[in-house]
Write a protein that holds these residues in place. Sequence first.
Motif, PDB file in Angstrom:
ATOM      1  N   PHE A 173     -33.317  54.239   9.596  1.00 35.50           N
ATOM      2  CA  PHE A 173     -34.474  53.512   9.078  1.00 35.50           C
ATOM      3  C   PHE A 173     -35.676  53.705   9.996  1.00 35.50           C
ATOM      4  N   LYS A 174     -36.812  54.035   9.411  1.00 29.39           N
ATOM      5  CA  LYS A 174     -38.048  54.090  10.179  1.00 29.39           C
ATOM      6  C   LYS A 174     -38.513  52.670  10.518  1.00 29.39           C
ATOM      7  N   MET A 175     -39.384  52.562  11.493  1.00 25.44           N
ATOM      8  CA  MET A 175     -39.781  51.254  12.012  1.00 25.44           C
ATOM      9  C   MET A 175     -40.370  50.346  10.944  1.00 25.44           C
ATOM     10  N   TRP A 176     -41.071  50.921   9.970  1.00 19.14           N
ATOM     11  CA  TRP A 176     -41.766  50.102   8.969  1.00 19.14           C
ATOM     12  C   TRP A 176     -40.955  49.944   7.684  1.00 19.14           C
ATOM     13  N   LYS A 177     -39.677  50.319   7.725  1.00 19.53           N
ATOM     14  CA  LYS A 177     -38.896  50.282   6.489  1.00 19.53           C
ATOM     15  C   LYS A 177     -37.580  49.510   6.650  1.00 19.53           C
ATOM     16  N   TYR A 178     -37.565  48.537   7.512  1.00 16.06           N
ATOM     17  CA  TYR A 178     -36.345  47.757   7.657  1.00 16.06           C
ATOM     18  C   TYR A 178     -36.138  46.849   6.441  1.00 16.06           C
ATOM     19  N   LEU A 179     -34.931  46.334   6.331  1.00 10.45           N
ATOM     20  CA  LEU A 179     -34.550  45.525   5.171  1.00 10.45           C
ATOM     21  C   LEU A 179     -35.054  44.101   5.362  1.00 10.45           C
ATOM     22  N   LEU A 180     -36.273  43.864   4.933  1.00  8.04           N
ATOM     23  CA  LEU A 180     -36.869  42.540   5.084  1.00  8.04           C
ATOM     24  C   LEU A 180     -36.354  41.592   4.004  1.00  8.04           C
ATOM     25  N   MET A 181     -36.661  40.333   4.170  1.00 10.20           N
ATOM     26  CA  MET A 181     -36.203  39.300   3.254  1.00 10.20           C
ATOM     27  C   MET A 181     -36.542  39.631   1.806  1.00 10.20           C
ATOM     28  N   HIS A 182     -37.696  40.228   1.584  1.00 11.35           N
ATOM     29  CA  HIS A 182     -38.153  40.534   0.223  1.00 11.35           C
ATOM     30  C   HIS A 182     -37.207  41.494  -0.502  1.00 11.35           C
ATOM     31  N   ALA A 183     -36.456  42.290   0.264  1.00  4.91           N
ATOM     32  CA  ALA A 183     -35.596  43.311  -0.336  1.00  4.91           C
ATOM     33  C   ALA A 183     -34.197  42.792  -0.642  1.00  4.91           C
ATOM     34  N   LEU A 184     -33.871  41.575  -0.232  1.00  6.05           N
ATOM     35  CA  LEU A 184     -32.476  41.135  -0.200  1.00  6.05           C
ATOM     36  C   LEU A 184     -32.131  40.131  -1.294  1.00  6.05           C
ATOM     37  N   THR A 185     -31.007  40.380  -1.936  1.00  9.40           N
ATOM     38  CA  THR A 185     -30.370  39.410  -2.823  1.00  9.40           C
ATOM     39  C   THR A 185     -28.922  39.285  -2.351  1.00  9.40           C
ATOM     40  N   TYR A 186     -28.596  38.157  -1.770  1.00  6.69           N
ATOM     41  CA  TYR A 186     -27.258  37.956  -1.219  1.00  6.69           C
ATOM     42  C   TYR A 186     -26.303  37.370  -2.257  1.00  6.69           C
ATOM     43  N   ARG A 187     -25.032  37.673  -2.110  1.00  5.05           N
ATOM     44  CA  ARG A 187     -24.016  36.876  -2.766  1.00  5.05           C
ATOM     45  C   ARG A 187     -24.055  35.507  -2.108  1.00  5.05           C
ATOM     46  N   THR A 188     -24.210  34.457  -2.886  1.00  6.36           N
ATOM     47  CA  THR A 188     -24.454  33.123  -2.336  1.00  6.36           C
ATOM     48  C   THR A 188     -23.342  32.697  -1.385  1.00  6.36           C
ATOM     49  N   GLU A 189     -22.107  32.968  -1.744  1.00  2.00           N
ATOM     50  CA  GLU A 189     -20.983  32.584  -0.895  1.00  2.00           C
ATOM     51  C   GLU A 189     -21.062  33.279   0.459  1.00  2.00           C
ATOM     52  N   THR A 190     -21.443  34.547   0.462  1.00  2.00           N
ATOM     53  CA  THR A 190     -21.587  35.298   1.715  1.00  2.00           C
ATOM     54  C   THR A 190     -22.695  34.713   2.572  1.00  2.00           C
ATOM     55  N   LEU A 191     -23.815  34.384   1.950  1.00  2.00           N
ATOM     56  CA  LEU A 191     -24.940  33.811   2.683  1.00  2.00           C
ATOM     57  C   LEU A 191     -24.559  32.467   3.298  1.00  2.00           C
ATOM     58  N   ARG A 192     -23.837  31.656   2.559  1.00  2.00           N
ATOM     59  CA  ARG A 192     -23.411  30.357   3.095  1.00  2.00           C
ATOM     60  C   ARG A 192     -22.446  30.518   4.267  1.00  2.00           C
ATOM     61  N   LYS A 193     -21.586  31.527   4.203  1.00  2.00           N
ATOM     62  CA  LYS A 193     -20.646  31.759   5.301  1.00  2.00           C
ATOM     63  C   LYS A 193     -21.371  32.091   6.604  1.00  2.00           C
ATOM     64  N   ALA A 194     -22.568  32.657   6.490  1.00  2.00           N
ATOM     65  CA  ALA A 194     -23.329  33.005   7.684  1.00  2.00           C
ATOM     66  C   ALA A 194     -23.783  31.776   8.459  1.00  2.00           C
ATOM     67  N   ASN A 195     -23.831  30.616   7.780  1.00  2.00           N
ATOM     68  CA  ASN A 195     -24.188  29.356   8.431  1.00  2.00           C
ATOM     69  C   ASN A 195     -25.481  29.498   9.237  1.00  2.00           C
ATOM     70  N   LEU A 196     -26.508  29.994   8.581  1.00  2.00           N
ATOM     71  CA  LEU A 196     -27.774  30.248   9.261  1.00  2.00           C
ATOM     72  C   LEU A 196     -28.367  28.970   9.840  1.00  2.00           C
ATOM     73  N   GLN A 197     -28.774  29.060  11.089  1.00  2.00           N
ATOM     74  CA  GLN A 197     -29.440  27.946  11.756  1.00  2.00           C
ATOM     75  C   GLN A 197     -30.943  28.242  11.807  1.00  2.00           C
ATOM     76  N   MET A 198     -31.645  27.744  10.817  1.00  2.00           N
ATOM     77  CA  MET A 198     -33.082  27.987  10.738  1.00  2.00           C
ATOM     78  C   MET A 198     -33.820  26.875  11.493  1.00  2.00           C
ATOM     79  N   PRO A 199     -34.561  27.209  12.531  1.00  4.21           N
ATOM     80  CA  PRO A 199     -35.260  26.175  13.288  1.00  4.21           C
ATOM     81  C   PRO A 199     -36.370  25.550  12.448  1.00  4.21           C
ATOM     82  N   PRO A 200     -36.533  24.231  12.510  1.00  2.41           N
ATOM     83  CA  PRO A 200     -37.582  23.587  11.718  1.00  2.41           C
ATOM     84  C   PRO A 200     -38.966  23.936  12.235  1.00  2.41           C
TER      85      PRO A 200
END
Length: 344
Positions: free
Chosen positions: A161-188
């Motif tokens: 991947f070139k520097m300006w072509k990484y997989l940003l949030m806009h490109a992603l559709t997760y399987r919901t169960e997989t995303l939940r398993k990641a247990n993301l800790q998003m700082p407020p």
Amino acid sequence: MKKTITFGIPCYNSAAYMDKCIQSILEGSDYADDVQIVIVDDGSAKDETPAKADEWQQRYPDIVKAVHQENGGHGVAVMKAVANADGVYFKNIDSDDWADADALKALLAKLREFVAADEQVDLMITNYVYEHVEDDTRNAVNYRRELPVGRVFGWNEIGHFKMWKYLLMHALTYRTETLRKANLQMPPHTFYVDNIYAYVPFPLCHSLYYLDVDLYRYFIGREDQSVNEKVLTSRVDHYWRVARIMMQAYHVYDDIDSPQLRSYMMNYFTIIMAICSVFSKLSDREDAMDQLEALWRELREYDERMYRRAKHGVVGTATNLPSGLGKKITIGGYRLAQKVVKFN
């Protein structure tokens, strides 16, 4: 009926533009009843966002769910949508952006195939388009050179991947169960947490699919937008916070089995550290460089190998040149990249 996909739309004082976002999903999906939209009102108090969210739910109660919470920031709102999602898949669309109708139809058709066949694809990747309001131009980002097209694959099949072509949030559709398993800790109350979203879950994604359609339309141009250079510079401490969370998520060289994914994640983390370096130099905070040095020391103590790769590779060296002249060269390189890629 089981929902195929949930679209999360975090809204904070978004009354002026949220309707376009919501309408693009409704129209693009032909108001399908296997589509869900979760509007998260993130403590909006300056406009009619809460009322608009409720109105959309009242108009389309089988599709739209309105959720209200105290203001927690973008990441907290995204995860609130994930918690309320009934879809097999989840995609976030920010309230000032929108979805392309034809691309959305193609996405839904493919996801419905996966659901019908009980094929558990963890991550669907699509293209996104920067919509530059200031000069009415567009810059589409696709992954035809980096990813296999139109088939299920694993991380060991990805390219460079070139520097300006990484997989940003806009490109992603997760399987919901997989995303939940990641247990993301998003700082407020923290911007730029989309980098956490597009990094931490990846080792849990064992099957991927790239659909070559320009789905996500990313609006660029509001003066208060988080990617605006002045805004970003004033919030460089948010990037420091995000970098620490990404740093501590993995010892990349020890924890990631796939060599290709390991390389991808290390390169992406290196870019985040480079952003911290560039905007610390641009910042007028008196403690900016001290804080940057503290961040680098913390990385070195956490993982010496990650530190060497991020600090002393080509990108790290170019963004951490010593002396006043080095600072000018670093900032000049950033300005050139900004003009070429037009990422903010």
